[in-house]
Design a protein around this motif. Structure first.
Motif, short mmCIF file in Angstrom:
data_model
loop_
_atom_site.label_atom_id
_atom_site.label_comp_id
_atom_site.label_asym_id
_atom_site.label_seq_id
_atom_site.Cartn_x
_atom_site.Cartn_y
_atom_site.Cartn_z
N ILE A 62 2.28 -2.70 -33.64
CA ILE A 62 2.19 -1.60 -32.69
C ILE A 62 0.72 -1.46 -32.31
O ILE A 62 -0.14 -1.42 -33.19
N PRO A 63 0.40 -1.39 -31.04
CA PRO A 63 -1.01 -1.30 -30.63
C PRO A 63 -1.70 -0.08 -31.27
O PRO A 63 -1.10 0.99 -31.40
N ARG A 64 -2.95 -0.27 -31.65
CA ARG A 64 -3.71 0.80 -32.30
C ARG A 64 -3.81 2.03 -31.40
O ARG A 64 -3.78 3.16 -31.88
N SER A 65 -3.90 1.82 -30.11
CA SER A 65 -4.00 2.96 -29.20
C SER A 65 -2.75 3.85 -29.30
O SER A 65 -2.85 5.07 -29.21
N GLU A 66 -1.59 3.25 -29.53
CA GLU A 66 -0.36 4.02 -29.67
C GLU A 66 -0.31 4.78 -30.99
O GLU A 66 0.14 5.92 -31.05
N THR A 67 -0.77 4.13 -32.06
CA THR A 67 -0.77 4.82 -33.36
C THR A 67 -1.82 5.93 -33.39
O THR A 67 -1.66 6.90 -34.11
N ASN A 68 -2.91 5.80 -32.61
CA ASN A 68 -3.92 6.85 -32.54
C ASN A 68 -3.41 8.06 -31.75
O ASN A 68 -3.74 9.19 -32.08
N ILE A 69 -2.62 7.81 -30.73
CA ILE A 69 -2.10 8.89 -29.90
C ILE A 69 -1.05 9.70 -30.65
O ILE A 69 -1.03 10.93 -30.60
N ASN A 70 -0.17 9.03 -31.35
CA ASN A 70 0.95 9.69 -32.01
C ASN A 70 0.85 9.48 -33.52
O ASN A 70 1.04 8.37 -34.01
N ALA A 71 0.57 10.54 -34.27
CA ALA A 71 0.40 10.43 -35.71
C ALA A 71 1.71 10.10 -36.43
O ALA A 71 1.69 9.65 -37.57
N ASN A 72 2.85 10.32 -35.77
CA ASN A 72 4.15 10.04 -36.40
C ASN A 72 4.52 8.57 -36.36
O ASN A 72 5.46 8.15 -37.02
N VAL A 73 3.81 7.76 -35.59
CA VAL A 73 4.10 6.34 -35.46
C VAL A 73 3.41 5.61 -36.59
O VAL A 73 2.18 5.69 -36.75
N LYS A 74 4.17 4.87 -37.36
CA LYS A 74 3.63 4.10 -38.49
C LYS A 74 3.62 2.63 -38.11
O LYS A 74 4.59 2.12 -37.53
N GLN A 75 2.55 1.95 -38.44
CA GLN A 75 2.42 0.53 -38.15
C GLN A 75 3.51 -0.26 -38.88
O GLN A 75 3.86 0.07 -40.01
N ASN A 76 4.01 -1.30 -38.26
CA ASN A 76 5.00 -2.15 -38.90
C ASN A 76 4.39 -2.83 -40.11
O ASN A 76 3.21 -3.18 -40.13
N ASP A 77 5.21 -3.02 -41.14
CA ASP A 77 4.72 -3.67 -42.37
C ASP A 77 4.25 -5.09 -42.07
O ASP A 77 4.84 -5.79 -41.26
N GLY A 78 3.18 -5.48 -42.72
CA GLY A 78 2.64 -6.82 -42.55
C GLY A 78 1.52 -6.92 -41.51
O GLY A 78 0.94 -7.97 -41.32
N TYR A 79 1.18 -5.78 -40.86
CA TYR A 79 0.12 -5.81 -39.86
C TYR A 79 -0.95 -4.82 -40.21
O TYR A 79 -0.84 -3.81 -40.71
#
Length: 79
Positions: A62-79
């Motif tokens: 998941i792009p870092r910009s998306e995880t920075n915007i929404n705190a509920n979004v967790k990066q996929n495992d392995g990245y």
């Protein structure tokens, strides 16, 4: 037998529709990407699967910009 027929159908689809962008969906539908045995089968005839890792290669980061915007979004495992 039923298994032989399914294998012939898989091979036929690979040969007839190989360039139409359907192979990935066929591999998912047939369950070849979900376990180590399926990946071993694919590796035996296609070196493109040598780097494939079950459970990691199936998802994209998941792009870092998306995880920075929404705190509920967790990066996929392995990245």
């Amino acid at each position: 037998s039923q298994g032989d027929l399914r294998e012939r159908m898989r091979r036929e689809r690979l040969l007839e529709r190989g360039r139409e962008g359907q192979r990935f969906f066929d591999l998912v539908r047939w369950g070849l990407l979900s376990d180590a045995a399926g990946i071993a089968t694919l590796r035996s005839r296609d070196p493109d699967f040598d780097q494939f890792r079950v459970g990691v290669t199936q998802v994209l980061p998941i792009p870092r910009s998306e995880t920075n915007i929404n705190a509920n979004v967790k990066q996929n495992d392995g990245y």
